[in-house]
Structures are given as C-alpha cells and as structure tokens.
Design a protein around this motif. Sequence first.
Motif, PDB file in Angstrom:
ATOM      1  N   THR A 106       0.985  -1.474   0.235  1.00 35.20           N
ATOM      2  CA  THR A 106      -0.104   0.225  -0.172  1.00 35.20           C
ATOM      3  C   THR A 106       0.727   1.813   0.029  1.00 35.20           C
ATOM      4  O   THR A 106       0.553   2.376  -0.564  1.00 35.20           O
ATOM      5  N   TYR A 107       2.252   1.654   0.859  1.00 37.12           N
ATOM      6  CA  TYR A 107       2.881   2.755   1.184  1.00 37.12           C
ATOM      7  C   TYR A 107       3.429   2.779  -0.741  1.00 37.12           C
ATOM      8  O   TYR A 107       4.145   4.020  -1.354  1.00 37.12           O
ATOM      9  N   MET A 108       4.046   1.399  -0.655  1.00 41.10           N
ATOM     10  CA  MET A 108       4.436   1.038  -2.544  1.00 41.10           C
ATOM     11  C   MET A 108       3.884   1.802  -3.657  1.00 41.10           C
ATOM     12  O   MET A 108       3.874   3.344  -3.967  1.00 41.10           O
ATOM     13  N   ILE A 124      -2.252  11.168   3.499  1.00 46.98           N
ATOM     14  CA  ILE A 124      -2.303   9.636   3.530  1.00 46.98           C
ATOM     15  C   ILE A 124      -1.342   8.309   4.299  1.00 46.98           C
ATOM     16  O   ILE A 124      -1.626   7.771   5.528  1.00 46.98           O
ATOM     17  N   MET A 125      -0.354   8.890   3.537  1.00 48.98           N
ATOM     18  CA  MET A 125       0.623   7.871   3.896  1.00 48.98           C
ATOM     19  C   MET A 125       1.325   8.475   5.614  1.00 48.98           C
ATOM     20  O   MET A 125       1.611   7.736   6.365  1.00 48.98           O
ATOM     21  N   ALA A 126       1.087   9.410   5.810  1.00 49.27           N
ATOM     22  CA  ALA A 126       1.491   9.819   7.279  1.00 49.27           C
ATOM     23  C   ALA A 126       0.501   9.256   7.823  1.00 49.27           C
ATOM     24  O   ALA A 126       0.972   8.571   9.193  1.00 49.27           O
ATOM     25  N   THR A 127      -0.698   9.383   7.985  1.00 45.87           N
ATOM     26  CA  THR A 127      -2.000   9.253   8.505  1.00 45.87           C
ATOM     27  C   THR A 127      -1.703   7.327   9.192  1.00 45.87           C
ATOM     28  O   THR A 127      -2.139   7.291   9.747  1.00 45.87           O
ATOM     29  N   LEU A 128      -1.074   6.714   7.995  1.00 45.53           N
ATOM     30  CA  LEU A 128      -1.633   4.887   7.463  1.00 45.53           C
ATOM     31  C   LEU A 128       0.275   4.859   8.267  1.00 45.53           C
ATOM     32  O   LEU A 128      -0.089   3.849   9.444  1.00 45.53           O
ATOM     33  N   SER A 181      -1.199   4.994  12.155  1.00 44.35           N
ATOM     34  CA  SER A 181      -2.317   3.873  12.593  1.00 44.35           C
ATOM     35  C   SER A 181      -1.163   2.704  12.709  1.00 44.35           C
ATOM     36  O   SER A 181      -1.529   1.885  13.569  1.00 44.35           O
ATOM     37  N   ASN A 182      -0.730   2.358  11.924  1.00 39.00           N
ATOM     38  CA  ASN A 182       0.311   0.992  11.460  1.00 39.00           C
ATOM     39  C   ASN A 182       1.319   0.691  12.917  1.00 39.00           C
ATOM     40  O   ASN A 182       1.191  -0.337  13.456  1.00 39.00           O
ATOM     41  N   THR A 183       1.910   2.074  12.846  1.00 39.85           N
ATOM     42  CA  THR A 183       3.081   1.256  13.925  1.00 39.85           C
ATOM     43  C   THR A 183       2.446   1.687  15.301  1.00 39.85           C
ATOM     44  O   THR A 183       3.272   2.237  16.374  1.00 39.85           O
ATOM     45  N   HIS A 184       1.071   2.784  15.634  1.00 39.85           N
ATOM     46  CA  HIS A 184       0.345   2.535  17.239  1.00 39.85           C
ATOM     47  C   HIS A 184       1.469   3.879  17.337  1.00 39.85           C
ATOM     48  O   HIS A 184       1.410   3.609  19.051  1.00 39.85           O
ATOM     49  N   PHE A 185       1.531   5.073  17.137  1.00 40.80           N
ATOM     50  CA  PHE A 185       2.110   5.772  17.291  1.00 40.80           C
ATOM     51  C   PHE A 185       1.452   7.118  17.275  1.00 40.80           C
ATOM     52  O   PHE A 185       1.464   7.910  15.988  1.00 40.80           O
ATOM     53  N   PRO A 186      -0.079   6.985  17.930  1.00 42.88           N
ATOM     54  CA  PRO A 186      -0.890   8.643  18.105  1.00 42.88           C
ATOM     55  C   PRO A 186      -0.314   9.783  18.306  1.00 42.88           C
ATOM     56  O   PRO A 186      -1.477  10.595  16.875  1.00 42.88           O
TER      57      PRO A 186
END
Lengths: 98, 175
Positions: free
Chosen positions: A4-6, A42-46, A49-54
């Motif tokens: 997805t990041y790609m 979008i990339m920064a929000t993902l 969320s994915n690294t659980h670092f709010p």
Amino acid sequence: MTLTYMNIMLAFTISLLGMLTYRSHLVASLLCLEGMMMSLFIMATLIASNTHFPLVNIMPIILLVFAACETAVGLALLISISNTYGLDYVHNLNLLQC
Amino acid sequence: MAYILFTLSVLLVMGFVGFSSKPSPIYGGLALTVSGVVGCVIVLNCGGGYMGLMMFLVYLGGMMVVFGYTTAMAIEEYPETWGSGLEVLGGLLVGLMMEVMLVLWVLSLNEAVVVVVGFSDTGDWVIFEGEGSGLIRGDSIGAGALYDYGRWLVVVAGWTLFVGVYVVIEIVRGN
C-alpha cells in the motif's frame, strides 16, 4: 513496508510529474500540487496508525494547515493572472523572455 | 476482502493518474475529489476515523470547493476531457497500463520489491491490533495532543493562516 505504501509513493510521484509538466492551464499544476499534499497526508496517517504511535497524527494536521495556506496563495496568484490576461494559460506568462 | 487495502491504493493511483494526465481543470478537480474519497476510505480502513473525516472536511469540503469556484472563473468555452485529444488520453492510458503491469508483476513475485525500503505484501492482510479499538481512538487522542504538547505550533499555524488571508488580499488587490 507493505505494498500500500508503494502505491501511495507512486501516487505522489505521478502527481509530481503532473505538476512539473505544463500543458495549457496553470490551475492544473495547482491541482497536482494538491494531489501531492493529499498523498503525503494519507501516508503519514497510515504510518501513524500502523506503528501505533498516535502523536504522529499531529504532522498530517499541520501539513493540511500549511497546504491550505499554500493553496490560497496559489489561487490568489491565479486570480490576478486571470484578471490581467483573461484566462490562466501558461503561454501568457512570457514577460521574462530568454 | 483480504486485499481490500491494496485494491483501494491501486484505485488511488488510478485516480491520481486521472488528474495528472492534465485534462481541463474542472475534470481534474473531479478526479481529485474521487481520489480524495478513495484516500479517506483507505485511512478509515486503518482505523483512522478522525483523520479521514478531517481530510474530507478540509480537502474536499474546503479546498475543492474553492478550486471549483476559481476554475469556473478561469475556464475556456469547451473544456477538454479525457477522451478529447490524444495527449490526455495517451497519458491516462500509459499511467493506467503502468499501474496494472506493476501490480501484476509485484503480486507474482515471492520476495519483496526493494527500492529504498522493501515492499512486500505480507503486511497487507496481517493487521495486528494492540489493545483493540475501544473507547480511546488513537487518532483523536493524537490530534488532541496538538493542543497540549503543540501549543506553540497551534499559535504559529493560526498566525500563519491569519497572515495568509492578508497576503491573499494584497495579491488580489492588483494595483
């Protein structure tokens, strides 16, 4: 990193290419600039969320604020060009001729 | 269903190709709006409800509306769409073909695609939850921390917006 990041990085690159190539309108390049900002958001929000670092969620919000400022200034320049020349064609901007 | 996030990101790239192929800006605004919707759904799929809806509000509700009005002022009589003229159609088809072939190639590999970081699809359908999504949503808490740890940042951003309005007025004034 996931695929997805790609795709999101690919979207950023496609918008960058679209911004750097001029056809007839200037506002089309401003739209591609908006696309770049959106893909970064979008990339920064993902990532947040994915690294659980709010706390990283602060960065896309501030990015959005400054992207809105940039859009406003870009559109104001577009309006002043349109007031002078009638349309925002890029080949009207020929005062600096080399 | 396991690949929903990847499919949505492919649709995002296709939407971006739609306005990067430079049709008339009113159609570019339409493609950017559709891309924004897809991007919001991507963000929502990763648990970021607050951030996705804020993107909807600020981008699609604010900036796209302003873009629409400005484009309506500076548009020609016959706007060129994606089907009229070979340049826009060619760019669109090249972009879509590139994305489809890239997706097919990447999914046929078994190892990771290494550009700067390694992109592999093993992380797409393993969505690990920490404590589960309960009452405390991470993105709302993180955005709320802007007003706590980032007090000065809020003041600077607010001042920037305020001065930005004056800059816009000065530019548009002309003489």
